[in-house]
Design a protein around this motif. Structure first.
Motif, PDB file in Angstrom:
ATOM      1  N   LYS A  81      18.704  -4.045  15.822  1.00 50.04           N
ATOM      2  CA  LYS A  81      18.935  -3.081  16.899  1.00 50.04           C
ATOM      3  C   LYS A  81      18.061  -3.375  18.111  1.00 50.04           C
ATOM      4  CE  LYS A  81      20.595   0.967  14.296  1.00 50.04           C
ATOM      5  NZ  LYS A  81      21.805   1.218  15.118  1.00 50.04           N
ATOM      6  N   ASN A  82      16.851  -3.876  17.879  1.00 45.23           N
ATOM      7  CA  ASN A  82      15.915  -4.124  18.978  1.00 45.23           C
ATOM      8  C   ASN A  82      15.872  -5.589  19.411  1.00 45.23           C
ATOM      9  OD1 ASN A  82      14.787  -1.395  19.371  1.00 45.23           O
ATOM     10  ND2 ASN A  82      14.045  -1.654  17.281  1.00 45.23           N
ATOM     11  N   GLY A  83      16.682  -6.423  18.769  1.00 42.78           N
ATOM     12  CA  GLY A  83      16.759  -7.828  19.165  1.00 42.78           C
ATOM     13  C   GLY A  83      15.444  -8.569  19.050  1.00 42.78           C
ATOM     14  N   VAL A  84      14.669  -8.300  18.000  1.00 46.02           N
ATOM     15  CA  VAL A  84      13.352  -8.911  17.839  1.00 46.02           C
ATOM     16  C   VAL A  84      13.482 -10.270  17.154  1.00 46.02           C
ATOM     17  CG1 VAL A  84      11.058  -8.692  16.810  1.00 46.02           C
ATOM     18  CG2 VAL A  84      12.226  -6.670  17.716  1.00 46.02           C
ATOM     19  N   GLU A  85      13.050 -11.315  17.829  1.00 45.54           N
ATOM     20  CA  GLU A  85      13.020 -12.654  17.256  1.00 45.54           C
ATOM     21  C   GLU A  85      11.640 -12.998  16.721  1.00 45.54           C
ATOM     22  OE1 GLU A  85      15.406 -15.165  16.762  1.00 45.54           O
ATOM     23  OE2 GLU A  85      16.696 -13.410  17.006  1.00 45.54           O
ATOM     24  N   GLU A  86      10.599 -12.458  17.365  1.00 45.70           N
ATOM     25  CA  GLU A  86       9.225 -12.765  16.967  1.00 45.70           C
ATOM     26  C   GLU A  86       8.375 -11.536  17.228  1.00 45.70           C
ATOM     27  OE1 GLU A  86       5.967 -16.159  18.207  1.00 45.70           O
ATOM     28  OE2 GLU A  86       8.094 -16.709  18.100  1.00 45.70           O
ATOM     29  N   GLY A  87       7.575 -11.162  16.246  1.00 45.66           N
ATOM     30  CA  GLY A  87       6.741  -9.961  16.382  1.00 45.66           C
ATOM     31  C   GLY A  87       6.466  -9.360  15.023  1.00 45.66           C
ATOM     32  N   GLY A  88       6.738  -8.053  14.887  1.00 42.76           N
ATOM     33  CA  GLY A  88       6.447  -7.397  13.624  1.00 42.76           C
ATOM     34  C   GLY A  88       7.194  -6.093  13.465  1.00 42.76           C
ATOM     35  N   VAL A  89       7.213  -5.615  12.211  1.00 44.99           N
ATOM     36  CA  VAL A  89       7.756  -4.295  11.898  1.00 44.99           C
ATOM     37  C   VAL A  89       6.624  -3.460  11.319  1.00 44.99           C
ATOM     38  CG1 VAL A  89       9.451  -2.954  10.617  1.00 44.99           C
ATOM     39  CG2 VAL A  89      10.039  -5.254  11.403  1.00 44.99           C
ATOM     40  N   TYR A  90       6.326  -2.347  11.968  1.00 49.33           N
ATOM     41  CA  TYR A  90       5.285  -1.416  11.503  1.00 49.33           C
ATOM     42  C   TYR A  90       5.945  -0.329  10.669  1.00 49.33           C
ATOM     43  CZ  TYR A  90       1.527   2.054  11.597  1.00 49.33           C
ATOM     44  OH  TYR A  90       0.565   2.957  11.237  1.00 49.33           O
ATOM     45  N   LEU A  91       5.375  -0.062   9.494  1.00 46.51           N
ATOM     46  CA  LEU A  91       5.858   0.981   8.598  1.00 46.51           C
ATOM     47  C   LEU A  91       4.710   1.921   8.292  1.00 46.51           C
ATOM     48  CD1 LEU A  91       7.855   0.401   5.283  1.00 46.51           C
ATOM     49  CD2 LEU A  91       5.876   1.912   5.356  1.00 46.51           C
ATOM     50  N   GLN A  92       4.950   3.221   8.451  1.00 52.37           N
ATOM     51  CA  GLN A  92       3.932   4.217   8.107  1.00 52.37           C
ATOM     52  C   GLN A  92       4.547   5.298   7.237  1.00 52.37           C
ATOM     53  OE1 GLN A  92       0.911   5.378  10.967  1.00 52.37           O
ATOM     54  NE2 GLN A  92       1.278   7.533  10.518  1.00 52.37           N
ATOM     55  N   LEU A  93       3.865   5.583   6.143  1.00 51.51           N
ATOM     56  CA  LEU A  93       4.325   6.601   5.206  1.00 51.51           C
ATOM     57  C   LEU A  93       3.214   7.615   5.004  1.00 51.51           C
ATOM     58  CD1 LEU A  93       6.534   7.509   3.189  1.00 51.51           C
ATOM     59  CD2 LEU A  93       5.430   6.037   1.487  1.00 51.51           C
ATOM     60  N   THR A  94       3.479   8.869   5.378  1.00 51.43           N
ATOM     61  CA  THR A  94       2.482   9.925   5.216  1.00 51.43           C
ATOM     62  C   THR A  94       2.834  10.786   4.018  1.00 51.43           C
ATOM     63  OG1 THR A  94       3.390  11.843   6.415  1.00 51.43           O
ATOM     64  CG2 THR A  94       2.536  10.014   7.741  1.00 51.43           C
ATOM     65  N   ARG A  95       1.857  11.550   3.558  1.00 52.62           N
ATOM     66  CA  ARG A  95       2.139  12.437   2.429  1.00 52.62           C
ATOM     67  C   ARG A  95       3.172  13.486   2.804  1.00 52.62           C
ATOM     68  NH1 ARG A  95      -0.776  12.556  -2.053  1.00 52.62           N
ATOM     69  NH2 ARG A  95      -2.615  11.711  -1.004  1.00 52.62           N
ATOM     70  N   GLY A  96       3.254  13.799   4.102  1.00 49.73           N
ATOM     71  CA  GLY A  96       4.256  14.740   4.578  1.00 49.73           C
ATOM     72  C   GLY A  96       3.657  15.936   5.284  1.00 49.73           C
ATOM     73  N   ALA A  97       4.506  16.876   5.633  1.00 48.91           N
ATOM     74  CA  ALA A  97       4.092  18.070   6.378  1.00 48.91           C
ATOM     75  C   ALA A  97       4.299  19.321   5.539  1.00 48.91           C
ATOM     76  CB  ALA A  97       4.890  18.181   7.676  1.00 48.91           C
ATOM     77  N   GLU A  98       3.376  20.269   5.694  1.00 51.49           N
ATOM     78  CA  GLU A  98       3.532  21.581   5.059  1.00 51.49           C
ATOM     79  C   GLU A  98       3.515  22.642   6.150  1.00 51.49           C
ATOM     80  OE1 GLU A  98       2.427  21.612   0.682  1.00 51.49           O
ATOM     81  OE2 GLU A  98       0.587  20.825   1.586  1.00 51.49           O
ATOM     82  N   SER A  99       3.486  23.884   5.754  1.00 54.87           N
ATOM     83  CA  SER A  99       3.664  24.966   6.727  1.00 54.87           C
ATOM     84  C   SER A  99       2.436  25.227   7.582  1.00 54.87           C
ATOM     85  CB  SER A  99       4.057  26.262   6.000  1.00 54.87           C
ATOM     86  OG  SER A  99       3.050  26.631   5.062  1.00 54.87           O
ATOM     87  N   ASP A 100       1.273  24.731   7.156  1.00 51.34           N
ATOM     88  CA  ASP A 100       0.046  24.954   7.921  1.00 51.34           C
ATOM     89  C   ASP A 100      -0.983  23.909   7.503  1.00 51.34           C
ATOM     90  OD1 ASP A 100      -1.736  26.089   9.687  1.00 51.34           O
ATOM     91  OD2 ASP A 100      -1.461  28.132   8.940  1.00 51.34           O
ATOM     92  N   ARG A 101      -2.088  23.848   8.227  1.00 52.43           N
ATOM     93  CA  ARG A 101      -3.147  22.890   7.917  1.00 52.43           C
ATOM     94  C   ARG A 101      -3.951  23.382   6.720  1.00 52.43           C
ATOM     95  NH1 ARG A 101      -8.595  21.941   8.921  1.00 52.43           N
ATOM     96  NH2 ARG A 101      -9.139  19.748   9.288  1.00 52.43           N
TER      97      ARG A 101
END
Length: 285
Positions: A81-101
């Motif tokens: 989709k982004n036409g990337v020939e050279e570079g990188g793919v960043y992946l981030q996985l968080t535990r997620g969101a809840e209703s408050d801190r």
């Protein structure tokens, strides 16, 4: 054209990407990440990165919301989709969101998955050709550096100090010994030609590029020692270099304003860099 990113199942323009302000990745750095390099529009060493992601998530009890095959398909879709020939793919996985801190979290929390591409020149790197200068800096990070978390403030402060000193990066020091670079693994070549790097443990990141380089070094009949080494030993080295997913191999030509070897990229570092790039291109998927 605006970059397309992935957020929790949707491909959206980056300006429309949103996550909750109560996401634990934002509030607590309760998250892991990976960066896979891209050469010729293909993923390099991606199986290793996905295996390390799985290990990091297991260590922290973070759920991976999609299968390994789906993750790879998301990466490839973003590259296309982004036409990337050279570079990188960043992946981030968080535990997620809840209703408050809250420091505590529920076991059924749904994780947040974000990926985006970064186009950059990796092979014809001017930095790799001239080498980098680093400074030594106290390692103040937590004791599970083998888990690739987003808790990167110590590394940010260290790299900022390096830039303020006219250097490119840091070599982190703990108990008198080099642990690793600011975001890379660290190596020296002794005057006798032995390649030395710190052994794997909880004290350093188990680099995917490091693993590939160690195999290439072995195939090149280099003598290898996985052991601790001091910054003083690094000053006296014949060569020094770093490795990471998007640098591959960058020679280190000075540490704390002391020239390493002849003060220019050495033959071992450049041979391994060329060997790695050639092999990466052959094996990329």
């Amino acid at each position: 054209m605006e970059r397309i990113v992935y957020v929790n199942g949707a491909y959206v323009p980056e300006s429309e990407a949103k996550i909750s302000i109560f996401d634990r990745g934002f509030l607590f750095a309760d998250a892991v990440y990976e960066v896979t390099s891209v050469l010729d529009g293909k993923l390099v060493d991606n199986a290793g990165h996905m295996a390390r992601l799985e290990r990091s998530c297991h260590e922290l009890g973070i759920k991976i919301p999609v299968s390994a095959e789906e993750l790879v398909e998301i990466q490839r879709t973003l590259i296309k989709k982004n036409g990337v020939e050279e570079g990188g793919v960043y992946l981030q996985l968080t535990r997620g969101a809840e209703s408050d801190r809250d420091f505590s979290y529920s076991e059924d929390i749904e994780p947040t998955l974000v990926l985006f591409t970064q186009a950059k020149q990796l092979v014809n790197s001017a930095i790799a050709q001239k080498g980098i200068k680093v400074i030594s800096y106290d390692d103040i990070r937590w004791r599970r550096r083998d888990i690739k978390t987003t808790s990167l403030l110590p590394a940010c402060l260290a790299k900022h100090a390096a830039h303020a000193a006219g250097a490119s990066d840091v070599w982190l020091i703990e108990d008198g010994y080099v642990t690793e670079g600011g975001s890379s693994n660290a190596y020296i070549v002794t005057q006798e030609g032995t390649l030395v790097t710190r052994p794997l443990s909880n004290d350093i990141l188990h680099g995917i590029t490091r693993a590939a380089l160690m195999k290439l070094a072995e195939d090149s009949d280099l003598k290898i020692e996985e052991r601790l080494f001091t910054i003083e030993e690094a000053y006296a080295a014949k060569e020094a270099f770093i490795s990471s997913a998007t640098t591959f191999v960058w020679p280190v030509v000075a540490i704390d304003d002391r020239e390493i070897g002849e003060g220019k990229p050495g033959p071992v570092a450049m041979k391994l860099r060329d060997f790695y790039i050639r092999t990466a291109r052959e094996m990329a998927e």
